[in-house]
Design a protein around this motif. Sequence first.
Motif, PDB file in Angstrom:
ATOM      1  N   VAL A   1       0.859  -1.190   0.000  1.00 37.01           N
ATOM      2  CA  VAL A   1       0.000   0.000   0.000  1.00 37.01           C
ATOM      3  C   VAL A   1       0.895   1.240   0.000  1.00 37.01           C
ATOM      4  O   VAL A   1       1.875   1.304   0.746  1.00 37.01           O
ATOM      5  CB  VAL A   1      -0.921   0.032   1.242  1.00 37.01           C
ATOM      6  CG1 VAL A   1      -1.790   1.294   1.235  1.00 37.01           C
ATOM      7  CG2 VAL A   1      -1.788  -1.214   1.294  1.00 37.01           C
ATOM      8  N   ALA A   2       0.568   2.218  -0.845  1.00 36.31           N
ATOM      9  CA  ALA A   2       1.340   3.466  -0.892  1.00 36.31           C
ATOM     10  C   ALA A   2       0.406   4.640  -1.176  1.00 36.31           C
ATOM     11  O   ALA A   2      -0.762   4.454  -1.551  1.00 36.31           O
ATOM     12  CB  ALA A   2       2.440   3.376  -1.946  1.00 36.31           C
TER      13      ALA A   2
ATOM     14  N   VAL B   1      -9.252   6.149  -3.103  1.00 37.35           N
ATOM     15  CA  VAL B   1      -8.627   4.861  -2.813  1.00 37.35           C
ATOM     16  C   VAL B   1      -8.674   4.032  -4.092  1.00 37.35           C
ATOM     17  O   VAL B   1      -9.740   3.589  -4.525  1.00 37.35           O
ATOM     18  CB  VAL B   1      -9.341   4.139  -1.658  1.00 37.35           C
ATOM     19  CG1 VAL B   1      -8.684   2.778  -1.386  1.00 37.35           C
ATOM     20  CG2 VAL B   1      -9.309   5.003  -0.393  1.00 37.35           C
ATOM     21  N   VAL B   2      -7.506   3.853  -4.717  1.00 40.68           N
ATOM     22  CA  VAL B   2      -7.416   3.213  -6.031  1.00 40.68           C
ATOM     23  C   VAL B   2      -6.975   1.761  -5.881  1.00 40.68           C
ATOM     24  O   VAL B   2      -5.954   1.473  -5.239  1.00 40.68           O
ATOM     25  CB  VAL B   2      -6.430   3.973  -6.937  1.00 40.68           C
ATOM     26  CG1 VAL B   2      -6.339   3.328  -8.305  1.00 40.68           C
ATOM     27  CG2 VAL B   2      -6.842   5.440  -7.058  1.00 40.68           C
ATOM     28  N   THR B   3      -7.747   0.851  -6.474  1.00 36.74           N
ATOM     29  CA  THR B   3      -7.429  -0.576  -6.446  1.00 36.74           C
ATOM     30  C   THR B   3      -7.527  -1.132  -7.866  1.00 36.74           C
ATOM     31  O   THR B   3      -7.949  -0.426  -8.795  1.00 36.74           O
ATOM     32  CB  THR B   3      -8.417  -1.338  -5.540  1.00 36.74           C
ATOM     33  OG1 THR B   3      -9.728  -1.252  -6.115  1.00 36.74           O
ATOM     34  CG2 THR B   3      -8.447  -0.751  -4.126  1.00 36.74           C
ATOM     35  N   ALA B   4      -7.174  -2.410  -8.026  1.00 33.15           N
ATOM     36  CA  ALA B   4      -7.257  -3.042  -9.353  1.00 33.15           C
ATOM     37  C   ALA B   4      -8.688  -3.019  -9.882  1.00 33.15           C
ATOM     38  O   ALA B   4      -8.907  -2.951 -11.099  1.00 33.15           O
ATOM     39  CB  ALA B   4      -6.744  -4.476  -9.273  1.00 33.15           C
TER      40      ALA B   4
ATOM     41  N   VAL C   1      -2.891  -1.242  -3.259  1.00 32.20           N
ATOM     42  CA  VAL C   1      -3.740  -0.063  -3.048  1.00 32.20           C
ATOM     43  C   VAL C   1      -2.896   1.199  -3.226  1.00 32.20           C
ATOM     44  O   VAL C   1      -1.761   1.276  -2.750  1.00 32.20           O
ATOM     45  CB  VAL C   1      -4.370  -0.067  -1.638  1.00 32.20           C
ATOM     46  CG1 VAL C   1      -5.213   1.197  -1.418  1.00 32.20           C
ATOM     47  CG2 VAL C   1      -5.208  -1.311  -1.418  1.00 32.20           C
ATOM     48  N   CYS C   2      -3.479   2.186  -3.908  1.00 32.01           N
ATOM     49  CA  CYS C   2      -2.861   3.503  -4.064  1.00 32.01           C
ATOM     50  C   CYS C   2      -3.824   4.533  -3.479  1.00 32.01           C
ATOM     51  O   CYS C   2      -4.956   4.672  -3.957  1.00 32.01           O
ATOM     52  CB  CYS C   2      -2.594   3.792  -5.541  1.00 32.01           C
ATOM     53  SG  CYS C   2      -2.109   5.495  -5.895  1.00 32.01           S
TER      54      CYS C   2
ATOM     55  N   GLN D   1       1.545   0.413 -11.138  1.00 29.02           N
ATOM     56  CA  GLN D   1       1.797  -0.716 -10.247  1.00 29.02           C
ATOM     57  C   GLN D   1       0.501  -1.378  -9.804  1.00 29.02           C
ATOM     58  O   GLN D   1       0.443  -2.610  -9.674  1.00 29.02           O
ATOM     59  CB  GLN D   1       2.639  -0.248  -9.059  1.00 29.02           C
ATOM     60  CG  GLN D   1       4.098  -0.021  -9.453  1.00 29.02           C
ATOM     61  CD  GLN D   1       4.891   0.906  -8.550  1.00 29.02           C
ATOM     62  OE1 GLN D   1       6.020   1.251  -8.871  1.00 29.02           O
ATOM     63  NE2 GLN D   1       4.330   1.333  -7.431  1.00 29.02           N
ATOM     64  N   VAL D   2      -0.533  -0.599  -9.606  1.00 32.07           N
ATOM     65  CA  VAL D   2      -1.841  -1.181  -9.276  1.00 32.07           C
ATOM     66  C   VAL D   2      -2.342  -2.008 -10.461  1.00 32.07           C
ATOM     67  O   VAL D   2      -2.832  -3.129 -10.293  1.00 32.07           O
ATOM     68  CB  VAL D   2      -2.854  -0.083  -8.886  1.00 32.07           C
ATOM     69  CG1 VAL D   2      -4.273  -0.650  -8.829  1.00 32.07           C
ATOM     70  CG2 VAL D   2      -2.483   0.515  -7.529  1.00 32.07           C
TER      71      VAL D   2
END
Length: 313
Positions: free
Chosen positions: A244-245, A299-302, A263-264, A255-256
């Motif tokens: 997580v970053a 909150v950014v995820t795949a 998680v970004c 990277q996500v």
Amino acid sequence: MKKVLGVVLALAMLCGVFAGACAEAGKTLKVAYIPNSMSNEMNAYGFKIMEQYAQEYNMEVTAFDGQYNPQTETAAITNCIGQGYDAIILCPSDINAVVPAVMQAKEAGVLVVMYSADLAEEYRELRDIFVGVDDTVAGQEAAKAFMEQFPDGAKVIEVGGAAGTDAQNRRHDGFNAALEGSNIEVMDYQACDTWSTDQAMSITEDMIVKYGDEIQGVFCHWDNGATGCIEALKNAGLENVFVVAIDGCRGGFDQVKAGTQSVCISQNVVNISVKTLETIRAAADGEPYESENYIPLDVVTAENVDTFPYPEW
């Protein structure tokens, strides 16, 4: 007749006062942007946005590179005071080192605007405006991601940003405070000297030597630092580590998408930069404005990464 003439003269003088005030309110503002370093992609992109929108707010914005050196940043502040700048936008490498210069700016009537980094609480009366994300909340969101991923607990490591910066302090504090009472154990923590991908990688490598495959997760304070953490994990053959970053730069999004960063926590640099100009203009013109302006995080995820605009920095 004298009485009428007196009234006319009084009205004329009053109109002149109002005209002068309006002219002052609408004047072109001379604004200095003093970030910790223009080599930092976020700072460079923020300036690009300010340049793009400056004309809309009748401003001239000039950048002064802090070069990750508090003395350079302090010198830039004092020089801008002497050169008659109306406002200074600061994102210092050391939030305490610039306080004496900020005090001088305040005494000189220069608008002091903190950009993405705030002064310590005891000095916040010296700044007029803050615009940025709440880095404490960013740390809390990172902790939430780990708690949701590992409801039964996990062992993680934390790689911090540049020691002494506002973002590093608040991301660390928010993260650890939110984890209190949870089953997530932070086995180790170390901050970097600067926002260096290589340093983040080196710190991660050292922690891998100490903890090996006990490491189930990595919290890195910034996306480009996570790039170094991910490389260290890959070289050590550690797979399926939850990373997580924070930031929301191209590296984080890439990277996500690649599945190497889980998680970004993303900040919107365009919104931060435009809000900064908008608030300076309002303050200079005597219009109502908020002294503290927190821009929401994403909150950014795949699962949702493709629903957000791809970052330009």
